[in-house]
Scaffold this motif. Structure first.
Motif: not given
Lengths: 312, 312
Positions: A58, A96, A154-155, A157, A175-177, A219, A255
Protein backbone atom coordinates in the motif's frame (compact mmCIF):
# COMPACT_ATOMS: atom_id res chain seq x y z
CA UNK A 1 -17.37 6.04 11.13
CA UNK A 2 -17.76 2.25 10.86
CA UNK A 3 -21.13 0.71 11.72
CA UNK A 4 -19.30 -1.91 13.80
CA UNK A 5 -15.87 -2.51 15.32
CA UNK A 6 -13.64 -2.83 12.25
CA UNK A 7 -11.34 -5.31 14.02
CA UNK A 8 -14.16 -7.60 15.16
CA UNK A 9 -15.15 -9.41 11.96
CA UNK A 10 -18.81 -10.27 11.44
CA UNK A 11 -20.74 -12.30 8.87
CA UNK A 12 -24.14 -11.15 7.64
CA UNK A 13 -25.59 -13.30 4.89
CA UNK A 14 -23.00 -13.56 2.13
CA UNK A 15 -20.90 -10.67 3.48
CA UNK A 16 -17.97 -10.75 5.83
CA UNK A 17 -17.24 -7.35 7.37
CA UNK A 18 -13.90 -6.29 8.82
CA UNK A 19 -10.93 -4.03 8.21
CA UNK A 20 -8.63 -5.81 5.75
CA UNK A 21 -11.05 -8.70 5.36
CA UNK A 22 -11.45 -7.94 1.65
CA UNK A 23 -8.13 -6.17 1.02
CA UNK A 24 -6.67 -8.65 1.27
CA UNK A 25 -7.00 -11.40 3.84
CA UNK A 26 -9.67 -12.93 1.57
CA UNK A 27 -7.10 -13.39 -1.21
CA UNK A 28 -4.45 -14.85 1.08
CA UNK A 29 -7.05 -17.32 2.38
CA UNK A 30 -8.03 -18.26 -1.18
CA UNK A 31 -4.38 -19.05 -2.02
CA UNK A 32 -3.88 -21.20 1.09
CA UNK A 33 -7.23 -23.01 0.87
CA UNK A 34 -6.61 -23.79 -2.82
CA UNK A 35 -3.43 -25.66 -1.80
CA UNK A 36 -5.30 -27.34 1.08
CA UNK A 37 -8.09 -28.47 -1.25
CA UNK A 38 -5.61 -30.16 -3.56
CA UNK A 39 -3.90 -31.90 -0.64
CA UNK A 40 -7.25 -33.00 0.87
CA UNK A 41 -7.97 -34.82 -2.38
CA UNK A 42 -4.69 -36.72 -2.00
CA UNK A 43 -2.68 -34.70 -4.53
CA UNK A 44 0.13 -32.21 -4.66
CA UNK A 45 1.29 -29.87 -7.47
CA UNK A 46 3.81 -31.56 -9.74
CA UNK A 47 5.83 -28.30 -9.85
CA UNK A 48 6.99 -25.89 -7.24
CA UNK A 49 4.44 -23.35 -5.90
CA UNK A 50 5.43 -20.38 -3.74
CA UNK A 51 2.88 -18.70 -1.52
CA UNK A 52 4.09 -15.17 -0.81
CA UNK A 53 2.52 -12.83 1.70
CA UNK A 54 4.26 -9.47 1.61
CA UNK A 55 4.10 -6.12 3.37
CA UNK A 56 4.16 -2.59 1.93
CA UNK A 57 1.87 -3.12 -1.06
CA UNK A 58 0.00 0.00 0.00
CA UNK A 59 2.90 2.43 0.26
CA UNK A 60 6.05 1.38 -1.61
CA UNK A 61 5.73 -2.10 -3.17
CA UNK A 62 9.06 -2.93 -1.54
CA UNK A 63 7.77 -6.17 0.04
CA UNK A 64 7.10 -7.85 -3.31
CA UNK A 65 10.27 -6.30 -4.71
CA UNK A 66 12.34 -7.74 -1.84
CA UNK A 67 10.96 -11.25 -2.56
CA UNK A 68 11.92 -10.92 -6.20
CA UNK A 69 15.38 -9.61 -5.36
CA UNK A 70 15.88 -12.68 -3.14
CA UNK A 71 15.18 -14.86 -6.15
CA UNK A 72 11.55 -15.89 -5.67
CA UNK A 73 10.37 -15.65 -9.24
CA UNK A 74 8.10 -18.00 -11.24
CA UNK A 75 6.73 -18.79 -14.69
CA UNK A 76 3.42 -17.21 -13.69
CA UNK A 77 2.07 -15.40 -10.64
CA UNK A 78 -1.41 -14.87 -9.25
CA UNK A 79 -2.11 -11.97 -6.90
CA UNK A 80 -5.58 -12.47 -5.41
CA UNK A 81 -6.49 -8.80 -4.90
CA UNK A 82 -10.19 -8.05 -4.30
CA UNK A 83 -10.91 -7.17 -7.92
CA UNK A 84 -14.49 -8.41 -8.21
CA UNK A 85 -14.04 -11.82 -9.91
CA UNK A 86 -12.11 -10.26 -12.79
CA UNK A 87 -8.60 -10.19 -14.21
CA UNK A 88 -6.61 -6.97 -14.13
CA UNK A 89 -5.35 -6.07 -17.60
CA UNK A 90 -2.81 -3.62 -16.23
CA UNK A 91 -2.43 -0.73 -13.89
CA UNK A 92 -1.01 2.71 -13.47
CA UNK A 93 2.27 3.57 -11.84
CA UNK A 94 2.09 5.55 -8.63
CA UNK A 95 4.21 8.30 -7.09
CA UNK A 96 4.12 9.48 -3.50
CA UNK A 97 5.57 12.79 -2.37
CA UNK A 98 5.54 15.24 0.50
CA UNK A 99 5.58 19.00 -0.11
CA UNK A 100 6.96 21.23 2.65
CA UNK A 101 6.09 24.90 2.50
CA UNK A 102 7.65 27.60 4.63
CA UNK A 103 5.98 30.78 5.84
CA UNK A 104 7.04 33.94 7.59
CA UNK A 105 5.69 33.96 11.13
CA UNK A 106 4.66 37.29 12.59
CA UNK A 107 2.25 38.31 15.33
CA UNK A 108 -1.27 38.02 14.03
CA UNK A 109 -1.93 41.71 14.79
CA UNK A 110 0.23 42.40 11.74
CA UNK A 111 -0.64 39.28 9.73
CA UNK A 112 -0.31 41.07 6.39
CA UNK A 113 3.45 41.45 6.96
CA UNK A 114 3.86 37.68 7.24
CA UNK A 115 3.30 34.74 4.97
CA UNK A 116 0.74 32.12 5.94
CA UNK A 117 2.32 28.75 5.09
CA UNK A 118 -1.06 26.96 5.32
CA UNK A 119 -2.80 29.19 2.81
CA UNK A 120 0.32 29.15 0.60
CA UNK A 121 -0.38 25.44 0.03
CA UNK A 122 -3.74 26.08 -1.64
CA UNK A 123 -2.46 27.40 -5.01
CA UNK A 124 0.13 24.61 -5.10
CA UNK A 125 -2.56 21.98 -4.59
CA UNK A 126 -4.69 23.68 -7.25
CA UNK A 127 -1.76 23.58 -9.70
CA UNK A 128 -1.34 19.85 -9.02
CA UNK A 129 -5.07 19.37 -9.73
CA UNK A 130 -4.51 21.09 -13.08
CA UNK A 131 -1.60 18.77 -13.82
CA UNK A 132 -3.87 15.81 -12.98
CA UNK A 133 -6.40 17.03 -15.55
CA UNK A 134 -3.68 17.58 -18.17
CA UNK A 135 -2.42 14.05 -17.63
CA UNK A 136 -5.93 12.59 -17.87
CA UNK A 137 -6.34 14.21 -21.28
CA UNK A 138 -3.45 12.05 -22.49
CA UNK A 139 -5.44 8.86 -21.86
CA UNK A 140 -6.36 8.76 -25.56
CA UNK A 141 -2.74 7.71 -26.21
CA UNK A 142 -3.13 4.57 -24.10
CA UNK A 143 -5.11 1.71 -25.66
CA UNK A 144 -6.30 0.25 -22.38
CA UNK A 145 -7.02 3.58 -20.67
CA UNK A 146 -8.76 5.60 -23.34
CA UNK A 147 -12.21 4.43 -22.17
CA UNK A 148 -11.47 4.77 -18.45
CA UNK A 149 -13.32 7.77 -17.09
CA UNK A 150 -10.60 9.26 -14.89
CA UNK A 151 -7.51 7.03 -14.86
CA UNK A 152 -5.08 9.50 -13.30
CA UNK A 153 -6.10 10.32 -9.75
CA UNK A 154 -4.27 12.86 -7.62
CA UNK A 155 -4.85 12.91 -3.88
CA UNK A 156 -3.79 15.17 -1.05
CA UNK A 157 -4.06 12.60 1.71
CA UNK A 158 -2.50 14.33 4.69
CA UNK A 159 -1.77 17.86 5.82
CA UNK A 160 -0.15 19.34 8.90
CA UNK A 161 0.97 22.88 9.57
CA UNK A 162 1.37 25.65 12.11
CA UNK A 163 1.73 25.57 15.86
CA UNK A 164 -0.74 28.04 17.25
CA UNK A 165 -3.95 29.86 16.36
CA UNK A 166 -2.54 33.35 16.97
CA UNK A 167 0.71 33.12 15.00
CA UNK A 168 0.95 33.27 11.26
CA UNK A 169 2.09 29.69 10.56
CA UNK A 170 5.71 29.31 9.45
CA UNK A 171 5.36 25.80 8.05
CA UNK A 172 2.90 23.43 6.43
CA UNK A 173 3.44 20.08 4.76
CA UNK A 174 1.14 17.82 2.80
CA UNK A 175 1.38 14.27 1.46
CA UNK A 176 0.30 13.43 -2.07
CA UNK A 177 -0.28 10.47 -4.34
CA UNK A 178 -0.61 10.64 -8.09
CA UNK A 179 -0.86 7.99 -10.82
CA UNK A 180 1.10 7.80 -14.08
CA UNK A 181 0.25 5.85 -17.24
CA UNK A 182 1.97 2.42 -17.62
CA UNK A 183 4.60 3.53 -20.15
CA UNK A 184 5.55 6.63 -18.25
CA UNK A 185 8.89 6.90 -16.49
CA UNK A 186 8.59 7.75 -12.78
CA UNK A 187 11.76 9.87 -12.79
CA UNK A 188 10.62 11.97 -15.75
CA UNK A 189 7.18 12.50 -14.25
CA UNK A 190 8.63 13.41 -10.85
CA UNK A 191 10.56 16.22 -12.56
CA UNK A 192 7.33 17.40 -14.18
CA UNK A 193 5.67 17.51 -10.76
CA UNK A 194 8.60 19.45 -9.33
CA UNK A 195 8.32 21.98 -12.16
CA UNK A 196 4.58 22.31 -11.57
CA UNK A 197 5.13 23.09 -7.88
CA UNK A 198 7.94 25.51 -8.65
CA UNK A 199 5.83 27.39 -11.20
CA UNK A 200 2.89 27.58 -8.80
CA UNK A 201 5.26 29.23 -6.32
CA UNK A 202 6.58 31.88 -8.69
CA UNK A 203 3.46 34.05 -8.39
CA UNK A 204 4.18 34.48 -4.73
CA UNK A 205 6.91 36.90 -3.65
CA UNK A 206 7.84 34.92 -0.55
CA UNK A 207 7.56 31.42 -2.04
CA UNK A 208 9.56 32.33 -5.13
CA UNK A 209 12.47 33.06 -2.80
CA UNK A 210 11.66 30.19 -0.44
CA UNK A 211 10.61 27.39 -2.80
CA UNK A 212 8.70 24.43 -1.37
CA UNK A 213 10.74 21.31 -0.68
CA UNK A 214 9.64 18.07 -2.32
CA UNK A 215 10.44 14.66 -0.87
CA UNK A 216 9.74 11.40 -2.75
CA UNK A 217 8.73 9.33 0.22
CA UNK A 218 6.99 6.18 -0.98
CA UNK A 219 5.84 4.70 -4.29
CA UNK A 220 8.09 5.61 -7.19
CA UNK A 221 6.63 2.89 -9.39
CA UNK A 222 6.08 2.26 -13.05
CA UNK A 223 2.78 0.74 -14.17
CA UNK A 224 2.31 -2.33 -16.38
CA UNK A 225 0.02 -3.92 -18.94
CA UNK A 226 -0.60 -7.66 -19.18
CA UNK A 227 -0.92 -7.93 -22.94
CA UNK A 228 -3.60 -10.34 -24.14
CA UNK A 229 -2.60 -13.82 -25.30
CA UNK A 230 -0.39 -15.25 -22.55
CA UNK A 231 -0.65 -18.95 -21.77
CA UNK A 232 -1.12 -18.06 -18.08
CA UNK A 233 -4.21 -15.95 -18.85
CA UNK A 234 -5.64 -18.72 -21.04
CA UNK A 235 -5.33 -21.29 -18.24
CA UNK A 236 -6.80 -18.91 -15.67
CA UNK A 237 -9.72 -18.14 -18.02
CA UNK A 238 -10.50 -21.85 -18.42
CA UNK A 239 -10.32 -22.39 -14.65
CA UNK A 240 -12.57 -19.37 -14.07
CA UNK A 241 -15.09 -20.72 -16.61
CA UNK A 242 -15.33 -23.98 -14.67
CA UNK A 243 -15.79 -22.26 -11.33
CA UNK A 244 -18.15 -19.49 -12.47
CA UNK A 245 -19.81 -21.11 -15.48
CA UNK A 246 -19.11 -17.93 -17.40
CA UNK A 247 -16.29 -16.08 -19.17
CA UNK A 248 -13.65 -14.25 -17.18
CA UNK A 249 -13.76 -10.49 -17.70
CA UNK A 250 -10.81 -8.18 -17.51
CA UNK A 251 -10.44 -4.50 -16.67
CA UNK A 252 -7.75 -1.89 -16.31
CA UNK A 253 -7.02 -0.55 -12.84
CA UNK A 254 -6.30 3.04 -11.83
CA UNK A 255 -4.65 1.81 -8.60
CA UNK A 256 -1.16 0.52 -7.81
CA UNK A 257 -0.67 -3.28 -7.73
CA UNK A 258 2.41 -5.31 -6.82
CA UNK A 259 2.00 -7.10 -10.16
CA UNK A 260 4.28 -4.42 -11.63
CA UNK A 261 7.18 -6.00 -9.73
CA UNK A 262 6.74 -9.34 -11.57
CA UNK A 263 5.81 -7.74 -14.89
CA UNK A 264 8.41 -4.93 -15.03
CA UNK A 265 11.36 -6.51 -13.24
CA UNK A 266 10.62 -10.27 -13.16
CA UNK A 267 9.61 -10.92 -16.78
CA UNK A 268 6.81 -13.07 -15.31
CA UNK A 269 3.14 -12.80 -16.38
CA UNK A 270 1.17 -11.76 -13.32
CA UNK A 271 -2.54 -12.47 -12.98
CA UNK A 272 -4.26 -10.12 -10.56
CA UNK A 273 -7.55 -11.85 -9.91
CA UNK A 274 -9.68 -12.07 -6.77
CA UNK A 275 -13.02 -11.85 -4.99
CA UNK A 276 -15.89 -9.38 -5.03
CA UNK A 277 -15.70 -6.70 -2.34
CA UNK A 278 -17.02 -3.30 -1.35
CA UNK A 279 -15.60 -0.26 0.47
CA UNK A 280 -11.97 -1.35 0.67
CA UNK A 281 -9.85 1.43 2.22
CA UNK A 282 -13.11 2.88 3.57
CA UNK A 283 -15.84 2.30 6.13
CA UNK A 284 -17.66 -1.04 6.42
CA UNK A 285 -15.26 -2.88 4.11
CA UNK A 286 -16.80 -6.23 3.18
CA UNK A 287 -16.14 -9.24 0.99
CA UNK A 288 -18.54 -11.73 -0.62
CA UNK A 289 -17.95 -15.20 0.86
CA UNK A 290 -19.49 -17.05 -2.11
CA UNK A 291 -17.08 -15.13 -4.33
CA UNK A 292 -14.12 -16.07 -2.10
CA UNK A 293 -15.14 -19.74 -2.49
CA UNK A 294 -15.32 -19.51 -6.28
CA UNK A 295 -12.02 -17.66 -6.49
CA UNK A 296 -10.46 -20.40 -4.34
CA UNK A 297 -11.84 -23.00 -6.73
CA UNK A 298 -10.42 -21.11 -9.75
CA UNK A 299 -6.99 -20.89 -8.13
CA UNK A 300 -7.02 -24.61 -7.24
CA UNK A 301 -8.00 -25.49 -10.82
CA UNK A 302 -5.31 -23.14 -12.16
CA UNK A 303 -2.64 -24.83 -10.04
CA UNK A 304 -3.86 -28.26 -11.16
CA UNK A 305 -3.70 -27.31 -14.82
CA UNK A 306 -0.54 -25.11 -14.75
CA UNK A 307 1.60 -27.38 -12.53
CA UNK A 308 -0.21 -30.66 -13.13
CA UNK A 309 -0.90 -32.87 -10.08
CA UNK A 310 0.68 -35.95 -8.62
CA UNK A 311 -0.50 -38.37 -5.90
CA UNK A 312 0.95 -37.54 -2.49
CA UNK B 1 14.79 29.74 11.93
CA UNK B 2 16.41 31.81 14.73
CA UNK B 3 19.96 33.10 14.21
CA UNK B 4 20.82 31.85 17.73
CA UNK B 5 19.42 29.52 20.38
CA UNK B 6 16.18 31.28 21.39
CA UNK B 7 16.46 30.04 24.99
CA UNK B 8 20.06 31.22 25.45
CA UNK B 9 19.69 35.00 25.82
CA UNK B 10 22.40 37.24 24.36
CA UNK B 11 23.13 40.96 24.49
CA UNK B 12 24.45 42.79 21.43
CA UNK B 13 24.80 46.52 21.89
CA UNK B 14 21.44 47.87 23.12
CA UNK B 15 19.55 44.68 22.19
CA UNK B 16 18.80 41.65 24.29
CA UNK B 17 17.81 38.61 22.21
CA UNK B 18 15.80 35.68 23.48
CA UNK B 19 12.41 34.02 23.24
CA UNK B 20 10.05 35.87 25.57
CA UNK B 21 12.72 38.42 26.46
CA UNK B 22 10.61 41.22 25.01
CA UNK B 23 7.16 39.65 25.35
CA UNK B 24 7.20 39.92 28.21
CA UNK B 25 9.97 39.24 30.68
CA UNK B 26 11.22 42.80 30.03
CA UNK B 27 7.97 44.24 31.39
CA UNK B 28 7.91 41.99 34.44
CA UNK B 29 11.49 43.04 35.19
CA UNK B 30 10.54 46.72 34.80
CA UNK B 31 7.73 46.30 37.37
CA UNK B 32 9.96 44.57 39.91
CA UNK B 33 12.97 46.85 39.44
CA UNK B 34 10.74 49.93 39.81
CA UNK B 35 9.74 48.67 43.27
CA UNK B 36 13.39 47.84 44.09
CA UNK B 37 14.53 51.31 43.01
CA UNK B 38 12.06 52.93 45.40
CA UNK B 39 13.17 50.68 48.25
CA UNK B 40 16.88 51.26 47.50
CA UNK B 41 16.29 54.97 48.02
CA UNK B 42 14.86 54.22 51.47
CA UNK B 43 11.18 54.59 50.56
CA UNK B 44 8.09 52.48 50.09
CA UNK B 45 4.75 53.27 48.42
CA UNK B 46 2.28 54.85 50.84
CA UNK B 47 -0.53 52.74 49.32
CA UNK B 48 -0.82 49.10 48.43
CA UNK B 49 0.82 47.90 45.20
CA UNK B 50 0.15 44.44 43.69
CA UNK B 51 2.59 42.92 41.28
CA UNK B 52 0.76 40.30 39.22
CA UNK B 53 2.40 37.87 36.86
CA UNK B 54 -0.22 35.76 35.09
CA UNK B 55 -0.42 32.92 32.61
CA UNK B 56 -2.64 32.51 29.54
CA UNK B 57 -2.48 36.07 28.18
CA UNK B 58 -1.75 34.56 24.79
CA UNK B 59 -4.65 32.14 24.51
CA UNK B 60 -7.59 32.87 26.84
CA UNK B 61 -6.87 35.78 29.21
CA UNK B 62 -8.05 33.53 32.03
CA UNK B 63 -4.93 34.20 34.19
CA UNK B 64 -5.68 37.90 34.59
CA UNK B 65 -9.38 37.11 34.89
CA UNK B 66 -8.72 34.61 37.71
CA UNK B 67 -6.73 37.29 39.64
CA UNK B 68 -9.62 39.72 39.31
CA UNK B 69 -12.18 37.10 40.35
CA UNK B 70 -10.08 36.46 43.48
CA UNK B 71 -10.44 40.15 44.35
CA UNK B 72 -7.13 41.62 43.20
CA UNK B 73 -8.38 44.88 41.76
CA UNK B 74 -6.95 48.41 42.03
CA UNK B 75 -7.61 52.07 41.33
CA UNK B 76 -5.25 51.86 38.35
CA UNK B 77 -3.26 49.13 36.64
CA UNK B 78 -0.13 49.14 34.48
CA UNK B 79 0.56 46.24 32.13
CA UNK B 80 4.13 46.62 30.81
CA UNK B 81 3.64 44.95 27.41
CA UNK B 82 6.38 45.59 24.81
CA UNK B 83 4.48 48.42 23.10
CA UNK B 84 7.40 50.60 22.02
CA UNK B 85 7.45 53.29 24.76
CA UNK B 86 3.82 54.17 24.13
CA UNK B 87 0.44 53.92 25.82
CA UNK B 88 -2.22 51.63 24.35
CA UNK B 89 -5.46 53.54 23.77
CA UNK B 90 -7.46 50.36 23.43
CA UNK B 91 -7.56 47.05 21.69
CA UNK B 92 -9.69 44.62 19.79
CA UNK B 93 -11.47 41.64 21.23
CA UNK B 94 -10.31 38.26 20.06
CA UNK B 95 -12.06 34.95 19.29
CA UNK B 96 -10.42 31.56 18.87
CA UNK B 97 -12.12 28.64 17.22
CA UNK B 98 -11.44 25.26 15.70
CA UNK B 99 -13.29 24.07 12.59
CA UNK B 100 -13.60 20.32 12.02
CA UNK B 101 -14.50 19.16 8.53
CA UNK B 102 -15.48 15.64 7.59
CA UNK B 103 -14.83 13.91 4.28
CA UNK B 104 -15.85 10.70 2.61
CA UNK B 105 -12.87 8.34 2.41
CA UNK B 106 -12.61 6.11 -0.63
CA UNK B 107 -9.73 4.40 -2.35
CA UNK B 108 -7.79 6.98 -4.32
CA UNK B 109 -8.32 5.00 -7.55
CA UNK B 110 -11.89 6.30 -7.38
CA UNK B 111 -11.17 9.64 -5.70
CA UNK B 112 -14.01 11.42 -7.50
CA UNK B 113 -16.55 9.32 -5.59
CA UNK B 114 -15.22 10.57 -2.26
CA UNK B 115 -14.94 13.92 -0.58
CA UNK B 116 -11.52 15.29 0.26
CA UNK B 117 -11.82 16.84 3.72
CA UNK B 118 -8.55 18.78 3.30
CA UNK B 119 -9.57 20.51 0.09
CA UNK B 120 -13.06 21.08 1.52
CA UNK B 121 -11.43 23.44 4.03
CA UNK B 122 -10.18 25.84 1.33
CA UNK B 123 -13.54 27.47 0.43
CA UNK B 124 -14.39 27.76 4.14
CA UNK B 125 -11.11 29.56 4.82
CA UNK B 126 -11.74 31.80 1.81
CA UNK B 127 -15.20 32.66 3.14
CA UNK B 128 -13.66 33.60 6.50
CA UNK B 129 -11.17 35.84 4.66
CA UNK B 130 -14.15 37.59 3.03
CA UNK B 131 -15.77 38.05 6.43
CA UNK B 132 -12.49 39.56 7.67
CA UNK B 133 -12.58 42.09 4.84
CA UNK B 134 -16.25 42.90 5.48
CA UNK B 135 -15.47 43.52 9.15
CA UNK B 136 -12.49 45.74 8.29
CA UNK B 137 -14.76 47.95 6.18
CA UNK B 138 -16.70 48.75 9.37
CA UNK B 139 -13.64 50.42 10.91
CA UNK B 140 -15.03 53.82 9.88
CA UNK B 141 -17.61 53.39 12.66
CA UNK B 142 -14.91 53.22 15.33
CA UNK B 143 -13.24 56.51 16.29
CA UNK B 144 -9.93 54.99 17.30
CA UNK B 145 -9.75 52.42 14.51
CA UNK B 146 -10.80 54.34 11.44
CA UNK B 147 -7.18 55.28 10.62
CA UNK B 148 -5.73 51.83 11.36
CA UNK B 149 -4.83 50.15 8.11
CA UNK B 150 -6.13 46.64 8.83
CA UNK B 151 -7.47 46.40 12.38
CA UNK B 152 -9.32 43.08 12.02
CA UNK B 153 -6.89 40.26 11.38
CA UNK B 154 -7.99 36.70 10.72
CA UNK B 155 -5.48 33.88 10.96
CA UNK B 156 -5.54 30.18 10.20
CA UNK B 157 -2.77 29.20 12.57
CA UNK B 158 -2.89 25.42 12.55
CA UNK B 159 -4.17 22.67 10.31
CA UNK B 160 -4.19 18.90 10.54
CA UNK B 161 -5.99 16.36 8.42
CA UNK B 162 -5.92 12.93 6.85
CA UNK B 163 -4.02 9.79 7.75
CA UNK B 164 -2.41 8.55 4.58
CA UNK B 165 -1.32 9.73 1.12
CA UNK B 166 -3.38 7.16 -0.79
CA UNK B 167 -6.74 7.55 0.92
CA UNK B 168 -9.10 10.43 0.31
CA UNK B 169 -8.91 12.10 3.73
CA UNK B 170 -12.01 11.76 5.91
CA UNK B 171 -11.18 14.57 8.32
CA UNK B 172 -9.39 17.89 8.56
CA UNK B 173 -9.41 20.50 11.29
CA UNK B 174 -7.97 23.99 11.50
CA UNK B 175 -7.51 26.53 14.28
CA UNK B 176 -8.38 30.18 13.77
CA UNK B 177 -8.09 33.54 15.44
CA UNK B 178 -10.05 36.62 14.51
CA UNK B 179 -10.36 40.10 16.05
CA UNK B 180 -13.56 42.03 16.78
CA UNK B 181 -13.97 45.78 17.35
CA UNK B 182 -14.07 46.93 21.02
CA UNK B 183 -17.85 47.46 21.20
CA UNK B 184 -18.70 44.17 19.55
CA UNK B 185 -20.22 41.34 21.52
CA UNK B 186 -18.23 38.07 21.27
CA UNK B 187 -21.37 35.90 21.35
CA UNK B 188 -23.04 37.82 18.54
CA UNK B 189 -19.90 37.70 16.40
CA UNK B 190 -19.38 34.00 17.04
CA UNK B 191 -22.85 33.38 15.60
CA UNK B 192 -21.89 35.45 12.54
CA UNK B 193 -18.79 33.28 12.07
CA UNK B 194 -20.87 30.12 12.41
CA UNK B 195 -23.28 31.41 9.74
CA UNK B 196 -20.36 32.25 7.45
CA UNK B 197 -18.96 28.72 7.74
CA UNK B 198 -22.40 27.16 7.27
CA UNK B 199 -23.04 29.22 4.15
CA UNK B 200 -19.65 28.34 2.70
CA UNK B 201 -20.60 24.68 3.13
CA UNK B 202 -23.95 24.91 1.36
CA UNK B 203 -22.38 24.94 -2.13
CA UNK B 204 -20.99 21.49 -1.45
CA UNK B 205 -23.32 18.50 -1.67
CA UNK B 206 -21.43 16.50 0.95
CA UNK B 207 -20.71 19.35 3.38
CA UNK B 208 -24.26 20.67 3.25
CA UNK B 209 -25.33 17.32 4.71
CA UNK B 210 -22.27 17.00 6.96
CA UNK B 211 -21.75 20.55 8.22
CA UNK B 212 -18.38 21.46 9.77
CA UNK B 213 -18.26 21.48 13.55
CA UNK B 214 -17.10 24.67 15.28
CA UNK B 215 -15.52 24.69 18.72
CA UNK B 216 -14.81 27.92 20.64
CA UNK B 217 -11.58 26.82 22.26
CA UNK B 218 -9.76 29.88 23.62
CA UNK B 219 -10.23 33.64 23.59
CA UNK B 220 -13.86 34.71 23.65
CA UNK B 221 -12.99 38.25 24.65
CA UNK B 222 -14.42 41.71 24.25
CA UNK B 223 -12.05 44.58 23.43
CA UNK B 224 -11.78 47.90 25.26
CA UNK B 225 -10.93 51.57 24.83
CA UNK B 226 -9.15 53.64 27.46
CA UNK B 227 -10.95 56.94 26.87
CA UNK B 228 -8.75 60.02 27.11
CA UNK B 229 -8.78 62.11 30.30
CA UNK B 230 -8.28 59.64 33.16
CA UNK B 231 -6.19 60.73 36.12
CA UNK B 232 -4.09 57.55 35.74
CA UNK B 233 -3.12 58.47 32.16
CA UNK B 234 -2.26 62.02 33.25
CA UNK B 235 0.10 60.78 35.97
CA UNK B 236 1.72 58.23 33.64
CA UNK B 237 2.19 60.94 30.98
CA UNK B 238 3.97 63.20 33.47
CA UNK B 239 6.20 60.32 34.64
CA UNK B 240 6.98 59.41 31.02
CA UNK B 241 7.88 63.03 30.27
CA UNK B 242 10.44 63.03 33.09
CA UNK B 243 12.00 59.72 31.98
CA UNK B 244 11.99 60.36 28.23
CA UNK B 245 12.10 64.16 28.11
CA UNK B 246 9.28 64.02 25.61
CA UNK B 247 5.51 63.54 25.41
CA UNK B 248 4.01 60.07 25.75
CA UNK B 249 2.32 58.90 22.56
CA UNK B 250 -0.62 56.54 22.38
CA UNK B 251 -1.87 54.09 19.77
CA UNK B 252 -4.61 51.60 19.23
CA UNK B 253 -3.70 47.91 19.13
CA UNK B 254 -5.05 45.23 16.81
CA UNK B 255 -3.94 42.51 19.28
CA UNK B 256 -5.52 41.09 22.42
CA UNK B 257 -4.35 42.49 25.77
CA UNK B 258 -5.28 41.46 29.31
CA UNK B 259 -6.15 45.10 29.97
CA UNK B 260 -9.68 44.20 28.84
CA UNK B 261 -10.10 42.25 32.08
CA UNK B 262 -9.52 45.38 34.23
CA UNK B 263 -11.36 47.71 31.85
CA UNK B 264 -14.42 45.58 31.03
CA UNK B 265 -14.92 43.67 34.29
CA UNK B 266 -12.88 45.56 36.92
CA UNK B 267 -13.93 49.15 36.26
CA UNK B 268 -10.23 50.01 36.64
CA UNK B 269 -8.29 52.22 34.21
CA UNK B 270 -5.53 50.06 32.75
CA UNK B 271 -2.37 51.55 31.27
CA UNK B 272 -0.67 49.21 28.81
CA UNK B 273 2.75 50.75 28.47
CA UNK B 274 6.17 49.17 27.95
CA UNK B 275 9.52 48.93 26.18
CA UNK B 276 10.61 49.01 22.57
CA UNK B 277 10.95 45.57 20.94
CA UNK B 278 11.14 43.82 17.61
CA UNK B 279 9.94 40.45 16.26
CA UNK B 280 7.84 39.34 19.22
CA UNK B 281 6.09 36.02 18.43
CA UNK B 282 8.66 35.59 15.66
CA UNK B 283 12.32 34.83 14.99
CA UNK B 284 15.11 36.78 16.72
CA UNK B 285 12.80 38.51 19.18
CA UNK B 286 14.69 41.35 20.87
CA UNK B 287 14.13 44.19 23.30
CA UNK B 288 15.95 47.50 23.69
CA UNK B 289 17.70 47.61 27.07
CA UNK B 290 17.87 51.44 27.20
CA UNK B 291 14.10 51.41 26.63
CA UNK B 292 13.58 48.88 29.45
CA UNK B 293 15.53 51.23 31.78
CA UNK B 294 13.44 54.27 30.87
CA UNK B 295 10.19 52.30 31.19
CA UNK B 296 11.35 51.17 34.64
CA UNK B 297 12.02 54.79 35.57
CA UNK B 298 8.56 55.84 34.34
CA UNK B 299 6.88 53.09 36.38
CA UNK B 300 8.86 54.03 39.51
CA UNK B 301 7.88 57.70 39.08
CA UNK B 302 4.26 56.68 38.47
CA UNK B 303 4.16 54.66 41.71
CA UNK B 304 5.78 57.57 43.59
CA UNK B 305 3.19 60.02 42.30
CA UNK B 306 0.11 57.76 42.32
CA UNK B 307 0.67 56.12 45.71
CA UNK B 308 2.92 58.77 47.27
CA UNK B 309 6.02 57.58 49.19
CA UNK B 310 6.89 57.13 52.80
CA UNK B 311 10.25 56.48 54.54
CA UNK B 312 10.83 52.78 55.26
Amino acid sequence: MWSRNPFDPAIEGDWMYGRGGADMKAGIVANIFAMDAIRNLGYQPAARVHIQSVVEEECTGNGALACLVRGYNAEAAIIPEPVDDKLVRGNVGVLWFKVSVKGLPVHVRDAGAGQNAIEACFPIIKALRKLEEAWNVEKTNFKYYKDTEHPINFNVGKIKGGDWASSVPSWCEFDCRIAIFPDWDPKEKSLEIESCIREASLNDAFLSNNPPQIEWNGFFAKGYVLEEGTEAEKVLGESHFLAYEGDMKSFISPAYLDARVFMVYGDCPCLVYGPYSENIHGFDERVSLSSVRKITKTIALFIADWCKLEKI
